[in-house]
Design a protein around this motif. Structure first.
Motif, PDB file in Angstrom:
ATOM      1  N   GLY A 163      -2.653   7.938 -12.006  1.00 52.62           N
ATOM      2  CA  GLY A 163      -2.491   7.225 -10.742  1.00 52.62           C
ATOM      3  C   GLY A 163      -3.813   6.864 -10.107  1.00 52.62           C
ATOM      4  N   ALA A 165      -7.334   4.389  -9.177  1.00 51.38           N
ATOM      5  CA  ALA A 165      -7.563   3.345  -8.181  1.00 51.38           C
ATOM      6  C   ALA A 165      -6.957   2.018  -8.587  1.00 51.38           C
ATOM      7  N   HIS A 167      -3.965   1.253  -9.618  1.00 48.46           N
ATOM      8  CA  HIS A 167      -2.677   1.036  -8.972  1.00 48.46           C
ATOM      9  C   HIS A 167      -2.851   0.831  -7.474  1.00 48.46           C
ATOM     10  N   ALA A 168      -3.689   1.660  -6.861  1.00 46.55           N
ATOM     11  CA  ALA A 168      -3.830   1.600  -5.412  1.00 46.55           C
ATOM     12  C   ALA A 168      -4.418   0.270  -4.973  1.00 46.55           C
ATOM     13  N   SER A 225      -0.257  11.175  -4.694  1.00 46.46           N
ATOM     14  CA  SER A 225      -1.075  10.172  -4.015  1.00 46.46           C
ATOM     15  C   SER A 225      -0.338   8.841  -3.971  1.00 46.46           C
ATOM     16  N   GLY A 227      -1.458   6.086  -5.020  1.00 48.13           N
ATOM     17  CA  GLY A 227      -1.674   5.394  -6.287  1.00 48.13           C
ATOM     18  C   GLY A 227      -0.822   5.900  -7.425  1.00 48.13           C
ATOM     19  N   GLN A 228      -0.259   7.105  -7.296  1.00 48.15           N
ATOM     20  CA  GLN A 228       0.579   7.654  -8.360  1.00 48.15           C
ATOM     21  C   GLN A 228       2.012   7.145  -8.323  1.00 48.15           C
TER      22      GLN A 228
END
Length: 570
Positions: A163, A165, A167-168, A225, A227-228
């Motif tokens: 997860g 950066a 994805h975020a 998180s 992002g995960q």
């Protein structure tokens, strides 16, 4: 958490909806003599080669001793999500923890919660717990309060499981369309943001109805998180589809701890897509899951607020009151997940926790305790909604003949008609995409009608687009070929006829009538060049006979039969 062929001449709502979907729902529809075409591919869905069944693997554990920890179980490769299968008691309490090889163990989490079953529940007696998000790990360890046998651990390897950066930082596309129902449509992140072309359903979506909304928790790990989240959803999809045999991820929507709403099961956020989240009630509900375990911890305020916004919008869009209760029928195929008998009529809240209808602890004690206070807030957000109906659940017409679609737009609660309101007639494609083919206005009673001509099976719905937006259920217009049949000669017995549209396979059945009962004595397939056919049965012994021409059911048409032609041979 989640919970599970008609005769050739039978027409049911699901049979025709399914047949229309297989055909691509691209029936030529001609309202007011204008031909329109709804898009969509007739092919079934299948996983992409880049990620699919190979992402799922397992380890046989066998027996677990009561009250003792298993030895560390090394997975074949790195995984990010795990679920437990066992034989025997539904009341088993199995806990799981994970680690990267040589690292520290995670905390113990309950892994034996029975949530829901596949879209078509299997007949076997195996038990599957809900999947547990572990993050990248190599090993798991199990412990059980009671002795168990037949234990197996299933693992899912998720791309980008850490997860990071990437994805975020990705821009999150929003699901379409935008329809201003209830409090207005909250931002719903499109399925593509987490599926990333790697989580294609293995079955086309099916459409049912929405009478209530179920609240679930995923029974997974808290503390993930932002992002995960895409990887968590992808992992749940892999477990549901490749371990459990679901058609797609079970839930219609997912909500994370950060208050973001995600499109989950494919088929359209504005459609009554049948999920696999609440066995026994999937045909009559929509389901949303908050990611995490809320047995003893309340969801984040942002997640609760997003849940309220989503339910106020989704229920309002389908004309469902947010307060009070509704009587639903327990689907026999999913009754094993409920405390009720197959076919029982059960009263459930319009906003329900999963445990209200099924034998589960979902959505956890802490979350479930919040639902009574959520209901009035959801009702306040929903305001005064509109309800849009369409008739009939199944209509059958001859190919190329006119049919009338009718319905009514009223106010939820009072039932007062909404007059002079614009209504769109839409075809619904295989993936749930709706295409407007005609428009009209409601009359002084809130009623409307459309005349159309269909060349093959088609799925339809109606839409009131301005606030308060409302959609009807999806209904099937079942189309049958038109057959004629006439006697040419009694001896030798010969008949002639026609089929429209031309090219449809036709079978001619000859029955002998004895004491008022028909007995099939011969069947012949007829060539239908240009739509005309002629079939001879030769000389027959004296008696009464009936001849019938028929066409089979297929993706484009329901079956058809000609009027019987009787003949008495001396």
């Amino acid at each position: 958490m989640t919970s599970g062929e008609a005769p050739p001449d039978g027409v049911t709502r699901r049979t025709v909806l399914r047949g229309a979907a297989v055909a691509g729902a691209v029936a030529l529809v001609d309202p007011a003599a204008a031909v329109a075409r709804a898009g969509g591919s007739g092919a079934g869905w299948s996983p992409d080669a880049g990620w699919g069944p190979d992402a799922v693997f397992n380890r046989e554990v066998g027996a677990l001793a009561a009250g003792r920890e298993s030895a560390p179980i090394l997975a074949p490769r790195v995984f990010s999500l795990a679920g437990v299968e066992w034989a025997g008691s539904e009341a088993a309490r199995i806990e799981l923890r994970s680690r990267s090889a040589g690292g520290a163990w995670s905390r113990w989490v309950l892994a034996s919660v029975l949530g829901h079953g596949p879209d078509r529940p299997p007949a076997g007696g195996e038990r599957f717990g809900e999947p547990v998000w572990t993050g990248p790990a190599d090993e798991v360890q199990l412990r059980s309060a009671t002795a168990l046998s037949g234990v197996r651990v299933h693992f899912v390897a998720v791309p980008g499981g850490a997860g990071g950066a990437a994805h975020a930082a990705q821009a999150m596309p929003l699901a379409q369309p935008i329809l201003d129902a209830g409090p207005g449509q909250p931002p719903i992140i499109a399925r593509s943001a987490w599926a990333r072309g790697q989580a294609r359903p293995v079955h086309l979506p099916e459409f049912a109805t929405v009478k209530l909304g179920f609240i679930h928790h995923s029974d997974g790990t808290n503390g993930y998180s932002a992002g995960q989240v895409p990887s968590i959803l992808l992992g749940i999809f892999g477990y549901h589809v490749y371990v459990r045999g679901f058609w797609d991820i079970a839930y219609n929507f997912a909500i994370d701890a950060y208050g973001r709403i995600w499109e989950a099961r494919a088929g359209g956020i504005d459609q009554p897509v049948m999920g696999a989240h609440a066995g026994g009630y999937n045909d009559e509900s929509t389901g949303m899951v908050v990611l995490g375990n809320f047995s003893s911890v309340t969801p984040a305020a942002a997640a609760i607020a997003a849940s309220e916004q989503l339910l106020a919008w989704k229920l309002s869009l389908h004309g469902v009151p947010t307060l009070g209760r509704v009587t639903v029928e327990v689907d026999p195929s999913g009754a094993i997940y409920t405390p009720f008998a197959p076919g029982a009529h059960v009263s459930l809240p319009h906003v329900a926790g999963h445990r209200d209808g099924c034998t589960t602890s979902c959505p956890g004690n802490a979350f479930y305790a919040q639902i009574p206070s959520m209901r009035p807030r959801i009702a306040g957000l929903a305001g005064t909604a509109a309800k849009l109906t369409i008739a009939a659940p199944v209509m059958t017409v001859g190919a190329g003949t006119s049919a009338t679609v009718t319905g009514r737009l009223t106010q939820v609660g009072s039932g007062a008609p909404l007059t002079g309101a614009p209504i769109e007639l839409q075809t619904v494609g295989v993936h749930g995409v709706a295409t407007t083919i005609a428009t009209t206005m409601t009359d002084d009673g809130g009623a409307f009608n459309f005349a159309l001509t269909a060349a093959q099976n088609v799925m339809l719905r109606v839409l009131h687009r301005p606030a308060p937006a409302a959609v009807s259920d999806v209904v099937a217009l079942a189309v049958a070929p038109i057959l004629t049949l006439a006697l040419v000669s009694p001896s030798p017995l010969e008949v002639t006829g026609s089929v429209s549209p031309a090219g449809q396979p036709v079978t001619i059945d000859l029955y002998r009538v004895v004491r008022g009962k028909r007995h099939l004595v011969a069947s012949k397939h007829a060539g239908t060049a240009g739509g005309a056919f002629s079939v001879g049965f030769g000389s027959r012994r004296p008696g009464r006979y009936v001849v019938i021409a028929r066409t089979p059911v297929n993706a484009r048409y329901v079956s058809a039969a000609s009027p019987p032609v009787g003949v008495t041979l001396a």
